[in-house]
Design a protein around this motif. Structure first.
Motif, PDB file in Angstrom:
ATOM      1  N   ARG A   1       0.829  -1.210   0.000  1.00 30.01           N
ATOM      2  CA  ARG A   1       0.000   0.000   0.000  1.00 30.01           C
ATOM      3  C   ARG A   1       0.860   1.256   0.000  1.00 30.01           C
ATOM      4  NH1 ARG A   1      -2.493  -0.692   4.514  1.00 30.01           N
ATOM      5  NH2 ARG A   1      -1.142   0.681   5.725  1.00 30.01           N
ATOM      6  N   GLU A   2       1.892   1.285   0.845  1.00 31.61           N
ATOM      7  CA  GLU A   2       2.696   2.493   0.977  1.00 31.61           C
ATOM      8  C   GLU A   2       3.695   2.682  -0.171  1.00 31.61           C
ATOM      9  OE1 GLU A   2       1.978   4.699   3.076  1.00 31.61           O
ATOM     10  OE2 GLU A   2       0.546   3.474   4.198  1.00 31.61           O
ATOM     11  N   ARG A   3       4.191   1.571  -0.718  1.00 30.87           N
ATOM     12  CA  ARG A   3       5.194   1.699  -1.776  1.00 30.87           C
ATOM     13  C   ARG A   3       4.580   1.758  -3.174  1.00 30.87           C
ATOM     14  NH1 ARG A   3      10.675   1.097  -2.004  1.00 30.87           N
ATOM     15  NH2 ARG A   3      10.920   0.218   0.094  1.00 30.87           N
ATOM     16  N   PHE A   4       3.491   1.019  -3.390  1.00 32.99           N
ATOM     17  CA  PHE A   4       2.925   0.914  -4.743  1.00 32.99           C
ATOM     18  C   PHE A   4       1.530   1.516  -4.885  1.00 32.99           C
ATOM     19  CE2 PHE A   4       5.926  -2.662  -4.334  1.00 32.99           C
ATOM     20  CZ  PHE A   4       6.796  -2.346  -5.378  1.00 32.99           C
ATOM     21  N   GLY A   5       0.861   1.797  -3.768  1.00 30.18           N
ATOM     22  CA  GLY A   5      -0.404   2.512  -3.833  1.00 30.18           C
ATOM     23  C   GLY A   5      -1.638   1.681  -4.130  1.00 30.18           C
ATOM     24  N   PHE A   6      -1.603   0.385  -3.890  1.00 28.81           N
ATOM     25  CA  PHE A   6      -2.815  -0.425  -4.040  1.00 28.81           C
ATOM     26  C   PHE A   6      -2.863  -1.463  -2.923  1.00 28.81           C
ATOM     27  CE2 PHE A   6       0.376  -2.822  -6.383  1.00 28.81           C
ATOM     28  CZ  PHE A   6       0.091  -4.138  -6.077  1.00 28.81           C
ATOM     29  N   ASN A   7      -4.026  -2.046  -2.735  1.00 31.38           N
ATOM     30  CA  ASN A   7      -4.207  -3.029  -1.668  1.00 31.38           C
ATOM     31  C   ASN A   7      -4.042  -4.452  -2.207  1.00 31.38           C
ATOM     32  OD1 ASN A   7      -4.770  -1.156   0.413  1.00 31.38           O
ATOM     33  ND2 ASN A   7      -6.898  -0.989  -0.302  1.00 31.38           N
ATOM     34  N   VAL A   8      -3.355  -5.277  -1.456  1.00 30.36           N
ATOM     35  CA  VAL A   8      -3.135  -6.665  -1.859  1.00 30.36           C
ATOM     36  C   VAL A   8      -4.474  -7.382  -2.025  1.00 30.36           C
ATOM     37  CG1 VAL A   8      -2.097  -8.872  -1.192  1.00 30.36           C
ATOM     38  CG2 VAL A   8      -0.917  -6.728  -0.670  1.00 30.36           C
ATOM     39  N   ASN A   9      -4.595  -8.139  -3.100  1.00 28.07           N
ATOM     40  CA  ASN A   9      -5.778  -8.949  -3.426  1.00 28.07           C
ATOM     41  C   ASN A   9      -7.005  -8.124  -3.807  1.00 28.07           C
ATOM     42  OD1 ASN A   9      -4.412 -11.383  -2.940  1.00 28.07           O
ATOM     43  ND2 ASN A   9      -4.865 -11.254  -0.739  1.00 28.07           N
ATOM     44  N   GLU A  10      -6.838  -6.823  -4.006  1.00 33.41           N
ATOM     45  CA  GLU A  10      -7.944  -5.993  -4.479  1.00 33.41           C
ATOM     46  C   GLU A  10      -7.643  -5.549  -5.909  1.00 33.41           C
ATOM     47  OE1 GLU A  10      -9.032  -2.823  -1.862  1.00 33.41           O
ATOM     48  OE2 GLU A  10      -9.240  -4.138  -0.128  1.00 33.41           O
ATOM     49  N   TYR A  11      -7.699  -6.513  -6.822  1.00 36.69           N
ATOM     50  CA  TYR A  11      -7.380  -6.252  -8.215  1.00 36.69           C
ATOM     51  C   TYR A  11      -8.653  -5.955  -9.004  1.00 36.69           C
ATOM     52  CZ  TYR A  11      -3.183  -8.801  -6.750  1.00 36.69           C
ATOM     53  OH  TYR A  11      -2.075  -9.223  -6.075  1.00 36.69           O
ATOM     54  N   THR A  12      -8.518  -5.115 -10.022  1.00 34.66           N
ATOM     55  CA  THR A  12      -9.642  -4.856 -10.908  1.00 34.66           C
ATOM     56  C   THR A  12      -9.934  -6.106 -11.727  1.00 34.66           C
ATOM     57  OG1 THR A  12      -8.955  -2.546 -11.095  1.00 34.66           O
ATOM     58  CG2 THR A  12     -10.506  -3.352 -12.731  1.00 34.66           C
ATOM     59  N   ASN A  13     -11.205  -6.431 -11.869  1.00 32.71           N
ATOM     60  CA  ASN A  13     -11.611  -7.613 -12.622  1.00 32.71           C
ATOM     61  C   ASN A  13     -11.618  -7.306 -14.122  1.00 32.71           C
ATOM     62  OD1 ASN A  13     -13.084  -9.696 -13.897  1.00 32.71           O
ATOM     63  ND2 ASN A  13     -14.094 -10.190 -11.975  1.00 32.71           N
TER      64      ASN A  13
END
Length: 213
Positions: A116-128
Motif C-alpha cells: 500500500r505504501e510503496r505501490f499505492g494499491f491493496n493486496v488482493n484488491e485487483y480490478t476484474n
C-alpha cells in the motif's frame, strides 16, 4: 464504473464522428445509420478487448509488485520498515509517532502495509478484467445510440448542427462524471471532453463535405 463511463464517452465521440462525416457526404439516412452501426459494432469489440488486455496487464504488474515486496521483506525487513516510517515523517508526523505507527502496522500485516505504501494499491484488491470488458461492451453502444438517433431523427436542414449540439452536451456530462470519479478538476474535464468531440466531428465533417462535394 471508470470503464463504463469511458466506454460511453468513446461511443459518443467515435460514432458521432462517423455519422457526421457520412451525413456531410450523403443525405441518405440508410447510409448514415449503416455506417454508424458498423462503427458501433467495431468500437464495441475494440473497447471490450482493449479494456480486458489493459486491466490484465495492470493486474499482472500488481502481482509482480507483490512478489517483489515479499522478497524485499524476506531479505531486508528493516529497510522496508524504515521506508514506511520515513514516508510518514515526510508528511509532518512526529518521528516517534511515525515509528510507533509503522511498528503497529508492520506487526499486523507487513506485506499489505508495504504494498500500500510503496505501490499505492491493496493486496488482493485487483480490478476484474472481465467486469471492465463487459462494462465497456455495454456502455460503448449505449453512448453510440445518441449521435445515431440525433442524426436520424432531426430534419435534414438541421441534422448536422443538432447532432453537434446533442453530442457536445452529452460529452460535457460524461466529462464531468469522469473527472468526478478521478477526483480531478471538473471544469477542465468537461472542457477537455467537449473540445475533443468538437474537433473530431469538425474533421470528419470537413472530410465528408469534401468527398461528397
Amino acid at each position: 464504473m471508470r470503464a463504463a463511463v469511458m466506454g460511453a464517452n468513446d461511443g459518443i465521440v467515435s460514432v458521432a464522428g462517423i455519422v457526421v462525416g457520412v451525413a456531410a457526404a450523403s443525405s441518405s439516412n440508410g447510409a448514415i445509420l449503416l455506417s454508424g452501426f458498423a462503427g458501433m459494432i467495431a468500437g464495441t469489440v475494440s473497447m471490450a478487448m482493449g479494456e480486458y488486455v489493459s486491466v490484465n496487464t495492470e493486474k499482472d504488474s500488481q502481482r509482480h509488485a507483490v512478489m517483489q515486496e515479499k522478497n524485499a521483506l524476506d531479505t531486508d525487513y528493516d529497510t522496508e520498515a524504515h521506508f514506511v516510517q520515513e514516508k510518514y515523517e515526510q508528511t509532518g508526523i512526529d518521528s516517534r509517532l511515525a515509528a510507533q505507527a509503522t511498528s503497529e502496522m508492520m506487526a499486523q500485516d507487513p506485506l499489505k502495509t508495504m504494498v500500500r505504501e510503496r505501490f499505492g494499491f491493496n493486496v488482493n484488491e485487483y480490478t476484474n478484467p472481465y467486469a471492465a470488458a463487459i462494462a465497456s461492451m455495454l456502455s460503448f453502444p449505449t453512448g453510440s445510440c445518441l449521435p445515431m438517433l440525433a442524426v436520424w431523427l432531426f430534419p435534414g436542414a438541421i441534422k448536422i448542427p443538432a447532432t453537434f449540439i446533442a453530442v457536445v452536451i452529452a460529452l460535457a456530462i460524461t466529462g464531468y462524471i469522469a473527472a468526478a470519479l478521478g477526483h480531478s478538476n471538473r471544469a477542465h474535464g468537461v472542457w477537455r471532453n467537449m473540445v475533443a468531440g468538437i474537433l473530431t466531428m469538425t474533421v470528419t465533417f470537413l472530410i465528408g463535405h469534401l468527398i461528397g462535394g
